[in-house]
Design an enzyme around this catalytic site. Sequence first.
Site, mmCIF file in Angstrom:
data_model
loop_
_atom_site.group_PDB
_atom_site.id
_atom_site.type_symbol
_atom_site.label_atom_id
_atom_site.label_comp_id
_atom_site.label_asym_id
_atom_site.label_seq_id
_atom_site.Cartn_x
_atom_site.Cartn_y
_atom_site.Cartn_z
ATOM 1 N N ASP A 100 3.554 9.880 -1.685
ATOM 2 C CA ASP A 100 2.317 9.162 -1.275
ATOM 3 C C ASP A 100 2.037 7.822 -2.071
ATOM 4 O O ASP A 100 2.113 8.197 -3.523
ATOM 5 C CB ASP A 100 1.164 9.905 -1.197
ATOM 6 C CG ASP A 100 0.147 9.765 -0.139
ATOM 7 O OD1 ASP A 100 0.054 8.392 0.272
ATOM 8 O OD2 ASP A 100 -0.717 10.720 0.427
ATOM 9 N N HIS A 126 0.962 -1.243 -0.033
ATOM 10 C CA HIS A 126 0.079 -0.035 0.038
ATOM 11 C C HIS A 126 0.696 1.191 0.027
ATOM 12 O O HIS A 126 0.170 2.237 0.194
ATOM 13 C CB HIS A 126 -0.908 -0.116 1.310
ATOM 14 C CG HIS A 126 -2.059 -1.022 1.216
ATOM 15 N ND1 HIS A 126 -3.297 -0.677 0.746
ATOM 16 C CD2 HIS A 126 -2.037 -2.306 1.159
ATOM 17 C CE1 HIS A 126 -3.918 -1.875 0.708
ATOM 18 N NE2 HIS A 126 -3.278 -2.799 0.998
HETATM 19 P P1 ADP Z 1 -2.721 7.099 4.420
HETATM 20 O O1 ADP Z 1 -3.009 5.729 4.083
HETATM 21 O O2 ADP Z 1 -1.179 7.430 4.340
HETATM 22 O O3 ADP Z 1 -3.242 7.456 5.792
HETATM 23 P P2 ADP Z 1 -4.758 8.114 2.429
HETATM 24 O O4 ADP Z 1 -5.037 9.243 1.857
HETATM 25 O O5 ADP Z 1 -4.628 7.047 1.423
HETATM 26 O O6 ADP Z 1 -3.466 8.023 3.397
HETATM 27 O O7 ADP Z 1 -5.923 7.660 3.495
HETATM 28 C C1 ADP Z 1 -6.130 8.377 4.642
HETATM 29 C C2 ADP Z 1 -7.552 7.940 4.934
HETATM 30 O O8 ADP Z 1 -7.732 8.361 6.512
HETATM 31 C C3 ADP Z 1 -8.745 8.594 4.143
HETATM 32 O O9 ADP Z 1 -9.702 7.368 4.023
HETATM 33 C C4 ADP Z 1 -9.265 9.360 4.916
HETATM 34 O O10 ADP Z 1 -10.592 9.634 4.820
HETATM 35 C C5 ADP Z 1 -8.953 9.373 6.462
HETATM 36 N N1 ADP Z 1 -8.601 10.457 7.064
HETATM 37 C C6 ADP Z 1 -7.584 11.315 6.858
HETATM 38 N N2 ADP Z 1 -7.347 12.335 8.024
HETATM 39 C C7 ADP Z 1 -8.843 12.157 8.673
HETATM 40 C C8 ADP Z 1 -9.346 12.866 9.715
HETATM 41 N N3 ADP Z 1 -8.919 13.853 10.146
HETATM 42 N N4 ADP Z 1 -10.575 12.345 10.039
HETATM 43 C C9 ADP Z 1 -11.100 11.442 9.521
HETATM 44 N N5 ADP Z 1 -10.571 10.416 8.682
HETATM 45 C C10 ADP Z 1 -9.294 10.876 8.048
#
Ligand code: ADP
Length: 487
Positions: free
Chosen positions: A398, A189
Amino acid sequence: MDSGGGEVDARDRLGELSDLFASRRLVVVSNRLPYNPHRAREGICYIKGSGGLVTALDPILRLSNGLWIGWDGGTGASMKGKRVTISEPEGEESYQLRFVDLTEKEVGHYYYGFSNRTLWPIFHNFIGMSRFNSVHWKTYFKTNAYFAGTILEEANPSDIIWVHDYHLSLVPNFIRYQNPDLKPYFFLHTPFPPYDTFRVLPWCKPILEGLLGSEKIGFHVKGYADNFLDCVEKILNAPVDRESGVVELPGREVKVGSHPISIDYNAFRDTALTKQVMKRAQKHRSRIGDRVVILGVDRLDYTKGIKERLLAVERFLERYSRYRNRILFIQVAVPSRTRVEEYRVMKKEVDETIGRINGRFTGEGWPPIQYIYRLLSREELVAYYRIADIALITPGRDGMNLIAKEYVASQVDKQGVLILSEFAGAAEEQTEALLVNPYDIETVSETIYKAIKMPSGEKRARMEKMQDLLEERDIYYWVRDFFEEVS
Ligand code: ADP
């Protein structure tokens, strides 16, 4: 979204894959389980995680009578080696969870140590952030062997075993070595780094060998798969066929492919259209007035480029002074890996930068930056996506970035503009976004201006194109695509 109706719909969208998983059991293996156990007065209850992977795999596991193996996240419910059946919601088929129990020390060395302080930065090309500690490596090795041992206890050759992510890179080979009839699949991932970065890792060879125990290895985008094939060729001297994406090993082949993960597009769009979200969005709007809302949402991680993004907003306010008090930059950050030193240092830096910029530009009006440091509910998050005129998603690196996709799906009015880092995997598909180099502060600030000035027709046309692609290539497409050639 997780109602019974949603599950049925999910099965429809899995298409022919439903038949595959109805006849062969799916065994998913990941560091964390999809449900977190919590001790409550009436006994232990299980709270479902909200990530995309859980949403996609939950219905498949139900129809496959499947099993998910993983760690309980140290929630204190002491599930030591237990197997539990998830039978909620009522009327749905059940599936099982098998808990892998880790000690405090193992969590410290395997998870916070080797996974998050060594592999995470190396895989994201942040060599300088990587810590090399042989004790952490040994525990990572032992913990991966322990996960593999649990799989060997549970699985049989007719199962489809799907191992996930960098925490478990050694697991495929451990399994195959001990039982060649078990054929694990693997998905990474994160990005996979170029050869010159990966070779810096003292344990680069065993990690490649571990992954090559897989039947197939999936990456988000072709560039990561190509990097992996380069490393296999140069570090292991194994023949690779780039055209067909195959590593040739004695007596067998390993398939290597790119399969960009996605989101449940319909679920986000439907949430954006609910009364609850519309009300929240209206409330925000009446508070904010007609200021241009620029939104950043991230897990608080140094790979996400938050500091550089703040500097770009500051530069924008310097250059376009007439926009002072006419924009609001909302940065939502979810606390992450707070036990790790590098994350604490970064949080301090982000806090200070926000304080400095707000101190500098708060005149008679509002502070230009609103900072929300917590996990939001799905509805709260989507309400922010709806009101954002611009999403500023600028990670330094990312694997994919699902926020960019969630923003696009939630833009039901089609009047938002996505500014996206060219170093996010999502940039390969979201080509109608305004793509930027997040380290080029000057150009990012200029792009904010360009986004503000973009004509409404162009915004709509770009957003529609991105939505059409996302609707077709949603999370269910990702699973179908990954398992296309399995029968
Ligand atoms: P990573 O897997 O590196 O965390 P991604 O962008 O692929 O990054 O996924 C992040 C996930 O976390 C998303 O589904 C998003 O909705 C969730 N997310 C990120 N910040 C928040 C937040 N403050 N509150 C709720 N969900 C969040």
